[in-house]
Design an enzyme around this catalytic site. Structure first.
Site, short mmCIF file in Angstrom:
data_model
loop_
_atom_site.label_atom_id
_atom_site.label_comp_id
_atom_site.label_asym_id
_atom_site.label_seq_id
_atom_site.Cartn_x
_atom_site.Cartn_y
_atom_site.Cartn_z
N SER A 90 0.81 -1.20 0.00
CA SER A 90 0.00 0.00 0.00
C SER A 90 0.86 1.27 0.00
O SER A 90 1.53 1.56 -0.98
CB SER A 90 -0.94 -0.06 1.21
N ASP A 116 10.43 5.32 -10.16
CA ASP A 116 10.11 5.96 -11.44
C ASP A 116 10.93 7.22 -11.67
O ASP A 116 11.29 7.53 -12.81
CB ASP A 116 8.62 6.29 -11.51
N LYS A 168 -0.92 -4.09 -3.12
CA LYS A 168 -2.21 -3.51 -2.74
C LYS A 168 -2.26 -2.09 -3.28
O LYS A 168 -1.71 -1.17 -2.70
CB LYS A 168 -2.40 -3.50 -1.23
#
Length: 425
Positions: free
Chosen positions: A299, A310, A324
């Site tokens: 999460s 990224d 999740k």
């Protein structure tokens, strides 16, 4: 550091206030959404027929409130493993959890195939000390099968008086038979952030979950480390971090990013679509980072790891994360009850959905424990295990190395030292 949003969210009934928890966002009801759709009269009649047959024919008399509560629970639990009805106790526990102190065993759990699945044990809690691991499937509680229980029922059974015991029967990957673990309940006080210097110039920060104050505490911890000397690199440990508050994770990622998108969400309603961007300022001033993750990183942890990956701000090291990638919003029904409803899914800056697949690390590590060899040559041996603990024996006498204490931490430090050497050439 943290970002916050206020926007409209629509329900058939009036004004509701969202409580942020478990990667949730605060929302406000204001517009008419589903009310314009015709109610399914035939299906509602079928529901009424079942309701009345139970009232007339069930072996024992059932209270109306119990029947309606069960209907609501079933309606929500049938959507996905994360949506749920929150009765008075659940609603109170959900709000207390954001403050960092609550009662129980110290594990974050979900449902999988009708069993309770451990997302992660929380650091320094009864569950982690007893040896519960991320990925464990709990099949019995004190000998009672959890099959058929709702997640709320299972959590309620694990809850209890401080000092009382409960026995979990678990299935674990790689083991042929169920394992029983007896745990003594306690009041769980979670310290979200802790830090230390691993070697001169190289720091370590552990984030065990994301609370309202986590981003602030992380920045303070790093500033304290910097007061001890220049930080040439940092290990950010998110292993077995089950998540927490969305704004906490956004704030942590923002602490290391100068600009750009951190995370965005997409949902069926326009009001559930958010974009969180970094503000100027990197607390490390560009020093290299390694982020440690494992299958218990879920999460909010995956938001941080995905954003830093990224933006190529950090090297992600470890195992695939839990996966999740959905947003749960806590919507009060009354002053003391509510529902936890999946309202959106979130994506990394490059548009990756981590739901089910998780974050793929840049460098994979097996979960190993390094132990001192019995031979006279002072060598070491490795064994496969969960998150490593200190080896048996007197640590001061045997001169425990960092690799023996924590193999993943040791590998992360070695990588940081290599990156620092390369950057200073």
């Amino acid at each position: 550091m943290s970002k916050s949003c206020r926007t409209g969210y629509s329900l058939i009934v009036g004004l509701v206030v969202g409580v942020m928890l478990s990667v949730s966002v605060a929302v406000y009801a204001d517009r008419d959404n589903g009310a314009q759709s015709a109610l399914p009269v035939e299906d509602l009649q079928r529901f009424t027929d079942v309701y009345m047959r139970i009232k007339r024919n069930y072996v024992t008399e059932v209270e109306d409130k119990d029947l309606l509560d069960n209907a609501i629970q079933g309606m929500l639990s049938g959507l996905d493993p994360h949506s749920a009805y929150l009765d008075e106790q659940d609603f109170e526990d959900m709000q207390v959890g954001t403050s960092g102190e609550f009662g129980g065993l110290g594990i974050e759990v979900g449902m999988e195939d009708g069993f309770v699945k451990v997302i992660a044990p929380i650091d320094d809690t009864p569950a982690s000390r007893a040896g519960v691991e991320a990925g464990d499937l709990i099949i019995r509680l004190d000998g009672e099968s959890v099959k058929g229980m709702s997640l709320s029922d299972a959590v309620a059974k694990m809850r209890g008086e401080k000092g009382s015991d409960i026995t979990l029967t678990i299935l674990r990957d790689g083991e042929d038979r169920p394992k029983e673990i007896t745990i003594t309940r306690d009041v769980i006080k979670v310290q979200s952030v802790r830090s230390e210097i691993l070697e001169d110039g190289f720091g370590y920060v552990r984030v065990s979950n994301f609370q309202q104050r986590t981003a602030r505490d992380l920045v303070r911890a790093i500033e304290d480390l910097q007061e001890k000397g220049e930080l040439k690199g940092l290990v950010l440990d998110l292993r077995n971090n089950p998540g927490g508050i969305l704004n906490g994770s956004v704030g942590v990622a923002d602490a290391f990013l100068e600009e750009g998108l951190i995370v965005y969400t997409e949902g069926r309603l326009e009001d559930s679509q958010f974009r969180y961007r970094a503000s100027p300022g990197d607390v490390l001033k560009g020093a290299p980072m390694v982020v440690l993750v494992n299958r218990g990183s879920a999460s909010a942890s995956e938001i941080v790891a995905g954003a830093l990956q990224d933006h190529k701000r950090a090297v992600i090291m470890g195992q695939n994360t839990f996966g999740k990638g959905s947003v749960q919003t806590i919507l009060p029904l009354t002053q003391n009850t509510g529902i936890k409803l999946t309202t959106a899914r979130y994506f990394t800056p490059d548009g990756r959905s981590i739901n089910e697949d998780g974050i793929d690390p840049d460098i994979r590590l097996q979960q190993l424990v390094v132990q001192r060899s019995d031979s006279d040559n002072g060598g070491a041996r490795m064994g496969r295990d969960g998150l490593p603990e200190a080896v048996d024996g007197d640590e001061e006498d045997n001169g425990e190395t960092l690799a023996e204490r924590d193999y993943g931490m040791s590998e992360a430090l070695n990588l940081l030292k290599g990156l620092d050497f390369y950057n200073r050439r």
